[in-house]
Design a protein around this motif. Structure first.
Motif, PDB file in Angstrom:
ATOM      1  N   TRP A 142       5.524  10.653  -6.473  1.00  0.00           N
ATOM      2  CA  TRP A 142       4.633   9.488  -6.487  1.00  0.00           C
ATOM      3  C   TRP A 142       4.696   8.772  -5.138  1.00  0.00           C
ATOM      4  O   TRP A 142       5.762   8.440  -4.660  1.00  0.00           O
ATOM      5  CB  TRP A 142       5.045   8.507  -7.597  1.00  0.00           C
ATOM      6  CG  TRP A 142       4.680   8.967  -8.975  1.00  0.00           C
ATOM      7  CD1 TRP A 142       5.519   9.402  -9.942  1.00  0.00           C
ATOM      8  CD2 TRP A 142       3.368   9.023  -9.515  1.00  0.00           C
ATOM      9  NE1 TRP A 142       4.838   9.748 -11.078  1.00  0.00           N
ATOM     10  CE2 TRP A 142       3.486   9.515 -10.845  1.00  0.00           C
ATOM     11  CE3 TRP A 142       2.090   8.715  -9.043  1.00  0.00           C
ATOM     12  CZ2 TRP A 142       2.400   9.703 -11.682  1.00  0.00           C
ATOM     13  CZ3 TRP A 142       1.004   8.892  -9.875  1.00  0.00           C
ATOM     14  CH2 TRP A 142       1.146   9.387 -11.176  1.00  0.00           C
ATOM     15  N   GLU A 184      -3.598   5.333  -9.552  1.00  0.00           N
ATOM     16  CA  GLU A 184      -3.184   4.714 -10.803  1.00  0.00           C
ATOM     17  C   GLU A 184      -2.442   3.419 -10.516  1.00  0.00           C
ATOM     18  O   GLU A 184      -1.743   3.294  -9.517  1.00  0.00           O
ATOM     19  CB  GLU A 184      -2.278   5.672 -11.587  1.00  0.00           C
ATOM     20  CG  GLU A 184      -2.938   6.982 -11.969  1.00  0.00           C
ATOM     21  CD  GLU A 184      -2.004   7.855 -12.772  1.00  0.00           C
ATOM     22  OE1 GLU A 184      -1.044   7.326 -13.374  1.00  0.00           O
ATOM     23  OE2 GLU A 184      -2.220   9.082 -12.792  1.00  0.00           O
ATOM     24  N   ASP A 215       0.245   0.742 -10.423  1.00  0.00           N
ATOM     25  CA  ASP A 215       1.705   0.774 -10.407  1.00  0.00           C
ATOM     26  C   ASP A 215       2.189  -0.417 -11.215  1.00  0.00           C
ATOM     27  O   ASP A 215       1.911  -1.579 -10.874  1.00  0.00           O
ATOM     28  CB  ASP A 215       2.208   0.703  -8.966  1.00  0.00           C
ATOM     29  CG  ASP A 215       3.715   0.920  -8.876  1.00  0.00           C
ATOM     30  OD1 ASP A 215       4.374   0.993  -9.925  1.00  0.00           O
ATOM     31  OD2 ASP A 215       4.232   1.027  -7.736  1.00  0.00           O
ATOM     32  N   TYR A 232      -1.421   0.397  -6.065  1.00  0.00           N
ATOM     33  CA  TYR A 232      -1.660   1.635  -6.796  1.00  0.00           C
ATOM     34  C   TYR A 232      -0.679   2.717  -6.324  1.00  0.00           C
ATOM     35  O   TYR A 232      -0.051   2.601  -5.278  1.00  0.00           O
ATOM     36  CB  TYR A 232      -3.098   2.115  -6.592  1.00  0.00           C
ATOM     37  CG  TYR A 232      -4.124   1.107  -7.067  1.00  0.00           C
ATOM     38  CD1 TYR A 232      -4.502   1.066  -8.411  1.00  0.00           C
ATOM     39  CD2 TYR A 232      -4.692   0.197  -6.174  1.00  0.00           C
ATOM     40  CE1 TYR A 232      -5.439   0.127  -8.860  1.00  0.00           C
ATOM     41  CE2 TYR A 232      -5.618  -0.731  -6.612  1.00  0.00           C
ATOM     42  CZ  TYR A 232      -5.990  -0.766  -7.960  1.00  0.00           C
ATOM     43  OH  TYR A 232      -6.900  -1.684  -8.380  1.00  0.00           O
ATOM     44  N   ARG A 281      -0.169   7.274  -6.391  1.00  0.00           N
ATOM     45  CA  ARG A 281      -0.788   8.570  -6.668  1.00  0.00           C
ATOM     46  C   ARG A 281       0.162   9.669  -6.216  1.00  0.00           C
ATOM     47  O   ARG A 281       1.048   9.459  -5.403  1.00  0.00           O
ATOM     48  CB  ARG A 281      -2.138   8.705  -5.963  1.00  0.00           C
ATOM     49  CG  ARG A 281      -2.114   8.511  -4.472  1.00  0.00           C
ATOM     50  CD  ARG A 281      -3.544   8.439  -3.923  1.00  0.00           C
ATOM     51  NE  ARG A 281      -3.567   8.138  -2.506  1.00  0.00           N
ATOM     52  CZ  ARG A 281      -3.541   9.058  -1.547  1.00  0.00           C
ATOM     53  NH1 ARG A 281      -3.481  10.343  -1.859  1.00  0.00           N
ATOM     54  NH2 ARG A 281      -3.593   8.707  -0.273  1.00  0.00           N
TER      55      ARG A 281
END
Length: 1070
Positions: free
Chosen positions: A835, A843, A845, A860, A862
């Motif tokens: 990540w 996405e 966090d 975010y 990813r």
């Protein structure tokens, strides 16, 4: 006023933390932990609650180390470098660092500070090159100086060890550090008792041997008038020549022991150069060579050697008959760093400015100008060569010189500042001229060796003083009735001082208190002569002599074996240089003598073989009445023109005085050595040297017990092996013991060979070892030789194979150490799928929800490939393929530039350095030639484990290049290697192509080669050109992508190149 925020060690914080500063610097806003917000607009601060207005003069200074080992910090520059004004702060210059250290240690001697500055400067350069890993900063030097200031009685060697003790656990690093410190005179490991000065011999008693009387009568035969003419010199030029600067690799000679030798370095000359003169002025040293004529300039403690090539002015003879001899005279104020060069055969006089490179020719007379173009004067006969021109330079510091021709009857006095020549006509033919004072010159007549004293006006240009007077000097023996009085009374000087001995030195030399003018004379029949009263007193001047037992002229330099290696035969002519200097303040006469003129039996014990030397420095000390001979080490290389060298000097060194109590020598191989001979200077230096060592050196204390074991040896044997490896002291049963007898071990006697089991050593006395019977020694030698042959047999190597491999391995041992240090600092590079946080897309966090409510946008995460933390260990080994060029051109042109041997040395270095590093680098070696691109030399699953296997690889490379077909598969080999490595799983992949740059012959363009090197971004491919015809390699390197190619015409550069290759991907994002 605005404040300045200083953030130190910013690289230690994670990049995610330091990125918060990016918002502050770029947009002028930052959210604080308590909810307040820093804003740059004061109006916005008034409208917003909890807003803090930034002062318009607010500034931020961020300090950070470079990423990677040894700081193990993050890549701060890669994250925020674009928004700061970045400056690289280098280490201070030597002068600035010395001035700063002087503030910390005002009581520390300047010489100690200079040594520390030089040593740590070299260590930092070695860190930049990758030879060592830790870049020693000024902080360590400051701590050393502060310690020495507070504890002045503690030795420098002990204090320095406090800094380097951690690195001493690595054997390779320890050797590099100790060598660097020894090079600059920091005596780590030396004992105060390691003083090895030359043996002193008694000097013969001084005897009054005769009188010199300067005749003042008006008799025309004894008192002659010499007319003088003055004319302006004709100057041709200037022509501006290039002055090159080379680094001076100075080595301090008192690292482990104290001797008369202070320091040494090598001047850059080739094998055909011949040293023909050396002279000094204050701390400046000038060396002239012939074949071709080159002038070198350096200083006693300088770090550069300046060089001016004058072969355009002195062209080499096509027929090889003309052999020039060049003499150098250093001018004084206001002509600093300017010299006069005099070629003795053609009487060419040049004025050279070493600062600007300007060269001017000074025409002393019209005859000289007319004679130069004539070949008969350039390539003169042997008769003309014997009557060469000479230059007297005793008063060159006052900017005037004297020239004369051997057998001639005139003197030319050159006034460099005025640009005039004063020609003095003489009624005698000259053999020698000595400037015993500025206005009094001693002339020696050619045929009869009669002496004359020429008195001249102090100001030659004065119109009323245009005539010089010539007075005959008669020599009378002390005892007219003595049969040998003529031999003692007549003196043919070699050198004569231009000033007098101080009164205290004169009194000490003669053993009586005396105040008088005097001159110190040296000749072949005495160690020294002192003429009391000369040249100022007209009454008979007493001559005191320290006579030799045998005249030096009767001892031929070529009669001793030590010189035959260089000379190959007997001398055929008289040498041009006398190699004798007078040190008036030290009351010494120093000569450079060949071994054949030295009483070796008085210096060395009967059972000691004298060392091979270039010469011996004969030091005659008139204060202590002692005589000593200092050996000058023999040069490793000497010009093949041995006959020419013998015309320059009797020995293989040239000598000049340096300072008040020292000399400088230059041997025929170009080694410059500084010596201290004055007793006062030696005592001061010895005290300073012992102070640097201190009272103790920090090593384990050794207790020596003098006793006889009372046990005799029987016969040598290996001994039994103790499975528990318990220490065994004494006895004759166990192998690996210490202080015993008969068995293999350490510190004992009568054993066949050494065997170290890792225990403390107990050493028997040398007396007991000497008492071992000869038959036992012989048996031990035979058993040791058999064990060595058995060891070679184990790896199927003969003594010849061992010597052959050592020839390659010995040349790269230092490079192997450097490469291993580089390998120790390798870091992980492979990216891992994980990540990636602080992203503007992806996405949400969960840990960033609060930050999102406050307005933060990078909340975010990813999935992505993340670079490993700098300094993290490798999880997988790196992959390396060495693509070695074994084509026919490597064998064909090996005799031109040694390219094949360089390639074999590089392969040997890689194999030795990577041994036991398989966990970090997995390597193989593949050859390419006209026979193909996949010639297997070393496989990854069958690496060479001993010298025999490595030698087999080297022999295969040599044999293949000798017998392969013509052609080139460099391009195909590179592409194939990149394809194969790209399929393998590794931390990083490297392809190193060793080539001789002979690509254009086979139609391979640089563009095609560049495409091959960059064909796969997952594989880092580089080319190292180890051979080149002309500038092939340089031209090819310029056309290839930057950083992808290197030129290494010396194997010692390859470790630094490999370090650049390994670290070039550290900051890349590929």
């Amino acid at each position: 006023m605005g404040h300045i925020l200083v953030i130190d060690e910013a690289d230690k914080a994670p990049t995610s933390v330091t990125c918060i500063l990016k918002t502050l610097v770029e947009s002028g806003e930052m959210i604080l932990a308590d909810g307040r917000r820093i804003v740059s607009d004061p109006l916005e601060a008034e409208r917003r609650p909890n807003a803090v207005a930034m002062h318009p003069d607010f500034r931020m200074l961020v300090l950070a180390n470079r990423p990677g080992f040894p700081f193990l910090g993050n890549d701060f520059f890669g994250s925020l470098g674009d928004i700061f004004s970045c400056h690289a702060v280098d280490n201070p210059q030597p002068q600035a660092e010395f001035a700063m250290l002087k503030q910390y240690g005002p009581a520390v001697p300047d010489s100690t500070l200079h040594r520390l500055v030089a040593a740590f400067g070299e260590l930092r350069a070695m860190a930049d090159q990758g030879t060592i890993t830790y870049p020693y900063s000024t902080r360590e030097v400051v701590n050393i100086v502060k310690h020495l200031q507070r504890f002045p009685d503690e030795g420098l060697a002990n204090v320095v060890r406090n800094v380097f003790d951690f690195d001493s656990y690595n054997k390779d690093t320890r050797e590099v550090l100790i060598e660097a410190l020894h090079k600059h005179g920091i005596p780590i490991g030396a004992k105060p008792s390691n003083v090895h000065l030359a043996k002193e011999l008694p000097l013969p008693e001084v005897k009054m041997s005769g009188y010199w009387t300067t005749n003042q009568e008006g008799n025309a035969r004894r008192k002659l008038l010499c007319p003088t003419e003055t004319h302006t010199i004709d100057i041709k030029g200037p022509a501006f020549l290039r002055v090159q600067a080379y680094p001076c690799d100075r080595l301090e000679s008192r690292a482990l022991s104290f001797t008369e030798e202070k320091a040494t370095w090598q001047i850059p000359i080739n094998e055909v150069n011949i040293i023909c003169d050396v002279t000094t002025s204050n701390d400046a040293i000038y060396v002239a060579t012939c074949n071709p004529v080159i002038l070198f300039a350096m200083t006693e403690r300088g770090d550069t050697v300046r060089c001016m090539e004058l072969y355009d002015v002195f062209p080499r003879s096509v027929s090889g008959v003309w052999q020039p001899f060049v003499t150098v005279a250093v001018l004084g104020s206001p002509l600093e760093d300017q010299v006069v060069l005099h070629e003795e055969q053609s009487n060419t006089v040049l004025h050279v400015d070493m600062m600007t490179g300007a060269v001017r020719r000074l025409m002393l007379s019209q005859d000289t100008e007319q004679s130069v173009p004539k070949p008969s004067n350039w390539w003169s006969s042997s008769k003309d060569q014997s009557e060469s021109h000479k230059m007297c330079r005793e008063f060159s510091y006052k900017n005037w010189l004297l020239f004369y021709k051997e057998g001639g009857n005139q003197l030319d006095v050159l006034d460099v500042l005025e640009g005039q020549v004063h020609t003095i006509s003489l009624p005698i033919n000259l053999s020698q001229v000595f400037l015993v004072a500025e206005d009094r010159w001693l002339l020696v007549e050619r045929n009869s060796n009669m002496k004359f004293l020429l008195t001249k006006p102090m100001h030659m240009g004065a119109e009323e003083c245009g005539v010089c007077q010539l007075h005959s000097v008669s020599e009378d023996a002390a005892d007219a009735g003595h049969g040998a009085s003529s031999g003692d009374g007549e003196c043919v000087p070699q050198t004569m001082a231009c000033d007098q001995l101080p009164n205290e030195n004169l009194s000490a030399a003669l053993g009586q208190k005396i105040v008088s003018p005097n001159r110190l004379v040296s000749d072949t029949s005495s160690y020294a002569r002192i003429i009391v009263g000369f040249p100022d007193l007209m009454s008979p001047n007493e001559v005191y002599s320290f006579n030799r037992e045998e005249d030096l002229s009767g001892l031929r330099a070529g009669d001793l074996g030590g010189q035959r290696f260089f000379r190959g035969g007997l001398k055929t002519s008289v040498a041009n240089r006398t190699n004798c200097v007078s040190l008036l303040s030290a009351n010494q006469v120093v000569r450079a003598l060949p071994p054949g003129q030295v009483p070796l039996k008085d210096i060395f014990p009967p059972d000691v073989t004298p060392p091979m030397t270039s010469a011996y420095l004969e030091v005659t000390d008139l204060n202590s009445k002692k005589l000593k001979y200092i050996p000058v080490p023999r040069s490793l290389s000497v010009s093949p023109y041995t006959t020419w060298i013998s015309k320059v000097s009797d020995s293989d060194v040239l000598l000049a005085g340096l300072g008040s109590g020292g000399v400088v020598t230059v041997d025929m191989g170009g080694h410059v050595r500084l010596w201290e001979t004055g007793l006062d200077n030696l005592q001061r230096s010895l005290l300073e040297w012992r102070t640097m060592i201190g009272s103790e050196d920090g090593r384990p204390v050794q207790i020596t017990v003098q006793k006889d074991s009372g046990l005799d040896v029987t016969s040598p044997k290996h001994g039994k092996v103790d499975p528990d490896n318990v220490p065994h002291v004494g006895g004759n049963q166990w192998a690996g013991g210490t202080g015993g007898r008969d068995t293999a071990g350490l510190g004992g006697k009568g054993g066949p060979y050494r065997l170290d089991a890792g225990h403390n050593v107990h050493q028997v006395s040398q007396v007991e070892k000497d008492a071992v019977p000869e038959e036992v020694r012989r048996a031990a030698r035979e058993m040791g030789a058999k064990a060595f042959k058995d060891r070679l047999k184990e790896i199927n190597m003969s003594e010849y194979d061992a010597a052959t491999y050592e020839r390659f391995s010995g040349n790269v041992q230092r490079q192997v150490q450097s490469l291993r240090i580089i390998l120790d600092s390798l870091q992980a590079k492979a990216k891992e799928r994980q990540w990636v946080k602080n992203q503007s897309l992806g996405e949400l966090d969960d840990a960033k929800i609060i930050d999102g409510l406050t307005g933060e946008k990078a909340i975010y995460k990813r999935r992505g490939d993340l670079e490993p933390e700098l300094g993290s260990p490798q999880q997988k080994p790196k992959r390396l393929r060495v693509l070695a060029d074994v084509s026919g051109s490597m064998y064909r042109f090996n005799g031109v530039d040694g390219r094949l041997e360089r390639s074999m040395e590089a392969a040997c270095m890689v194999m030795e350095a990577l041994e036991s590093y398989e966990h970090k680098i997995k390597y193989d070696i593949v050859g390419h030639s006209g026979d193909g691109f996949d010639i297997e030399l070393v496989r990854t699953d069958n690496l060479p484990r001993n010298n025999k296997q490595r030698l087999k690889v080297l022999k295969t490379m040599h044999a293949h290049s000798q017998f392969c077909m013509s052609g080139d598969y460099t391009l195909e080999g590179t592409e194939a290697a990149i394809r194969e490595l790209a399929r393998e799983d590794a931390d990083e992949r490297f392809v190193v192509v060793l080539s001789d740059a002979n690509l254009e012959r086979y139609g391979i363009t640089p563009e095609r080669f560049a495409r091959a090197l960059t064909s796969n971004p997952q594989v880092n491919a580089f080319a190292i050109f180890i051979g080149s015809l002309g500038d092939q390699a340089d031209r090819l390197q310029k056309t290839l992508p930057a950083g992808r190619s290197f030129v290494a015409m010396d194997t010692k550069h390859i470790p630094q190149i490999l370090q650049q290759i390994f670290t070039s991907t550290m900051l890349s994002s590929a």
